[in-house]
Design an enzyme around this catalytic site. Structure first.
Site, PDB file in Angstrom:
ATOM      1  N   GLU A 181     -21.542  15.612  51.085  1.00 20.80           N
ATOM      2  CA  GLU A 181     -22.775  15.089  50.503  1.00 20.80           C
ATOM      3  C   GLU A 181     -22.799  13.556  50.558  1.00 20.80           C
ATOM      4  O   GLU A 181     -23.215  12.891  49.602  1.00 20.80           O
ATOM      5  CB  GLU A 181     -22.932  15.587  49.062  1.00 20.80           C
ATOM      6  CG  GLU A 181     -23.075  17.097  48.961  1.00 20.80           C
ATOM      7  CD  GLU A 181     -23.443  17.580  47.568  1.00 20.80           C
ATOM      8  OE1 GLU A 181     -24.220  18.524  47.462  1.00 20.80           O
ATOM      9  OE2 GLU A 181     -22.938  16.986  46.581  1.00 20.80           O
ATOM     10  N   GLU A 256     -24.444  24.992  50.259  1.00 20.99           N
ATOM     11  CA  GLU A 256     -24.282  25.188  48.819  1.00 20.99           C
ATOM     12  C   GLU A 256     -25.595  25.748  48.266  1.00 20.99           C
ATOM     13  O   GLU A 256     -26.613  25.054  48.228  1.00 20.99           O
ATOM     14  CB  GLU A 256     -23.923  23.874  48.104  1.00 20.99           C
ATOM     15  CG  GLU A 256     -22.538  23.363  48.445  1.00 20.99           C
ATOM     16  CD  GLU A 256     -22.118  22.166  47.586  1.00 20.99           C
ATOM     17  OE1 GLU A 256     -22.824  21.866  46.590  1.00 20.99           O
ATOM     18  OE2 GLU A 256     -21.094  21.542  47.915  1.00 20.99           O
TER      19      GLU A 256
END
Length: 616
Positions: A181, A256
């Protein structure tokens, strides 16, 4: 002849054939699907983390993944677990990630590996080892040379463990994630390219990818790698984002997908009904997209390894609880939930033609409430301190080369009158004592930094400040401001205090209380250690009921089970059956606020959703 025998494999000498090597596979990106040996493969994955599960229970959790219909599992690799001190690597016991990956292969599961040094994961310092902060000028998640050097050494060690387990070498690892991320943090493409090369240099020669929340994919994606998307389950939008960053092609991987959320101290427990997720999961699988559920099973963040969130001086510091139940398809103990069964029904609709039926869902593990224990062996924490480190000014945990736990700061002050004690940048929780008696607490969550002290008469009054590291920040720009302890100054009545002694209490090992020592705990109100032995006829899961206690840590048979705090929402501490023994067992509690509490009850179920007023 002896020389020749020394060259022969032992299996041939014994007359049995050597085991055949596991065949290598190819795993590649197609325009719309992943391709395993040239054939489409839809990844239906669930995240679970080996340090959050007792090693003795790994296989059971993997089999639960198979029973829900998963064909893949995802896991981070945690730098601070594997290199707790510079150059000291640990891949043993619960940290044996290679054994975990091999076990997944034995259970017929593929693996997505996420070894990037930053993991977030509601994990202490986002996975970074605390000691990086002791290197002047080192800046994580950047091209700063000292960081890259430490990062390189770590990845080389990880590569020795895991690179041979890639699918192109006969292992189960299909893909390896580069950074984590990063687009939510920065946009330095040179840094990402450097990451990629470090992975290749460490032996990761298979398929690499990046993952970012949908709004941050453009910033966090490295051209040439597959961009995976986090937190989105609308197939059309996923395709649009991936295609915009990947030459108009797929495949499409939701790295995710969140079936619920995590908890932090003093805030409500997070739950979301399974019904809200069934339709989105169905639409994703029907569209042929691949998906990784974060989390499939959370488990427990044991010891002192929980992280914290913090967005700046005008916001609250939010340390996460030890339970990582996450309202996931498997609960904290590894039992199937309603969410598990609902997801299993959806996944069953999209099984490949000719695939065998899903395994039956294992029954819930037995759990029991043990008889209440009297923790009669007691020791005052102040009565069993190690040798101190002296300094004019208070030293941080980092300067003391201590990762986690507690530090007791001690100095003497002139007595008499009432004065204001002020601690600048306390991190994170303090029990303040005068002449061994507790006079108050300070809590960073509540932005408390001062306390009025009524000092007894005397020229040398002992002032003790026991400071707990409640978890380093694991997300955002404050990763770079993560030292612990008393990080600035202490003043009393406006005057800076000097002449400090620091007593390190990391509790790397479970404390032992052989017999009661020190002043009667109720008399001083100071922190205590309490221990009891108990007998188990047949080990089963149980949950220690801490609602009558104040704040502290629990160990069972040497295992640090995590923190408890009466404010909630977590009110129980999970004790896995795998860490109990038939016959004698031992429990130890470090209690900071209620030293008179001596009865320890247990339940056959957890309490994760009960808030109580702040206890002083």
């Amino acid at each position: 002849m002896r020389f020749l025998f020394g060259l022969l494999p032992a299996a041939l000498l014994l007359g049995s054939p050597a085991p055949a090597p596991t065949p290598a596979h190819t795993f590649a990106l197609g325009p719309n699907q992943f391709l395993l040996d040239g054939q489409p493969l839809q990844l239906i994955s669930g995240e679970l983390h080996y340090p959050r599960i007792p090693r003795e229970a790994w296989r059971a959790r993997l089999r639960m993944a198979k029973a829900m219909g998963l064909n893949t599992i995802g896991t981070y690799v945690f730098w601070n677990v594997h290199e707790p001190q510079p150059g000291h690597y640990d891949f043993t016991g619960n940290n044996d990630v290679a054994a975990f990956v091999k076990m997944a292969q034995e259970e017929g599961l593929w693996v997505i590996l996420r070894p990037s040094p930053y993991v977030c994961a509601e994990w202490e310092f986002g996975g970074y080892p605390y000691w990086l902060q002791n290197v002047p000028g080192l800046k994580v998640r950047s091209q700063e040379p000292q960081y890259i050097a430490a990062y390189t050494r770590y990845l080389q060690a990880v590569g020795k463990q895991l690179a041979p387990l890639q699918v192109n070498h006969g292992g189960p690892v299909l893909m390896v994630q580069v950074e984590n991320e990063y687009g939510s943090y920065g946009a330095d493409k040179q840094y990402l390219a450097q990451n990629k090369q470090l992975f290749i240099n460490a032996g990761f020669d298979g398929l690499l990818y990046t993952c970012d929340p949908a709004p941050d994919v453009a910033a966090g994606h490295l051209p040439g790698l597959l961009p995976a998307v986090n937190g989105l389950d609308k197939p059309r939008e996923v395709r649009k984002i991936v295609q915009a960053n990947h030459d108009g092609q797929g495949p499409y991987y939701i790295a995710e997908w969140y079936p619920a959320w995590f908890d932090w101290w003093g805030a409500p427990h997070h739950t979301v009904p399974a019904a809200q997720y069934v339709a989105p999961l169905d639409s994703v699988l029907k569209a042929g997209l691949s998906i990784n559920m974060y989390m499939f099973h959370g488990g427990t963040t044991r010891g002192f390894l929980n992280g914290a969130n913090y967005k700046g001086p005008t916001t609250d510091y939010e340390p996460q609880v030890s339970s990582y139940d996450y309202d996931a398809p498997l609960d904290e103990a590894g039992n199937a939930t309603a969410k598990f069964r609902a997801f299993r029904e959806v996944i069953a609709k999209y099984r490949p033609a000719g695939a065998p039926a899903l395994p039956p869902v294992p029954a819930a593990k037995p759990s029991v409430a043990l008889p209440a224990l009297q923790l009669t062996r007691t020791a005052s924490l102040l009565g069993r301190l190690p040798a101190p480190v002296a300094s004019p000014q208070p030293l941080t945990f980092e300067k003391l080369k201590q990762a986690y736990g507690f530090v007791l700061y001690r100095t003497t002050v002139a007595g008499g009158g009432e004065k204001l004690l002020k601690i600048r940048d306390l991190r994170d929780y303090a029990v303040v004592m005068v002449n061994g008696r507790r006079v108050g607490t300070l809590d960073r969550r509540l932005r408390q930094d001062s306390l009025r002290l009524a000092l007894p008469a005397g020229k040398a009054v002992q002032l003790d400040i026991l400071v707990e590291n409640l978890g380093r920040i694991n997300y955002g720009k404050y990763l770079l401001q993560n030292t612990k302890g008393i990080t600035q100054s202490v003043t009393l009545g406006g005057q800076a205090l000097t002449g400090w002694q620091q007593f390190g209490l990391p509790f790397d090992q479970a404390p032992a209380v052989a017999k009661s020592t020190g002043a009667a705990p109720a008399a001083t109100g100071g922190p205590v250690l309490r221990t009891a032995s108990f007998t188990v006829a047949s080990p089963a899961d149980t949950y220690l009921d801490m609602r009558q206690w104040g704040k502290g840590v629990v160990w069972v048979n040497g295992h640090n089970l995590g923190r408890y705090w009466a404010i909630g929402p977590q009110q129980t501490v999970y004790v896995p059956a795998e860490w109990l023994r038939k016959g004698p067992n031992e429990v130890t509690v470090l209690e900071l606020l209620k030293p008179q509490q001596a009865t320890l009850a247990s339940l056959d179920h957890p309490i994760l959703s009960e808030l109580q007023p702040v206890s002083k």
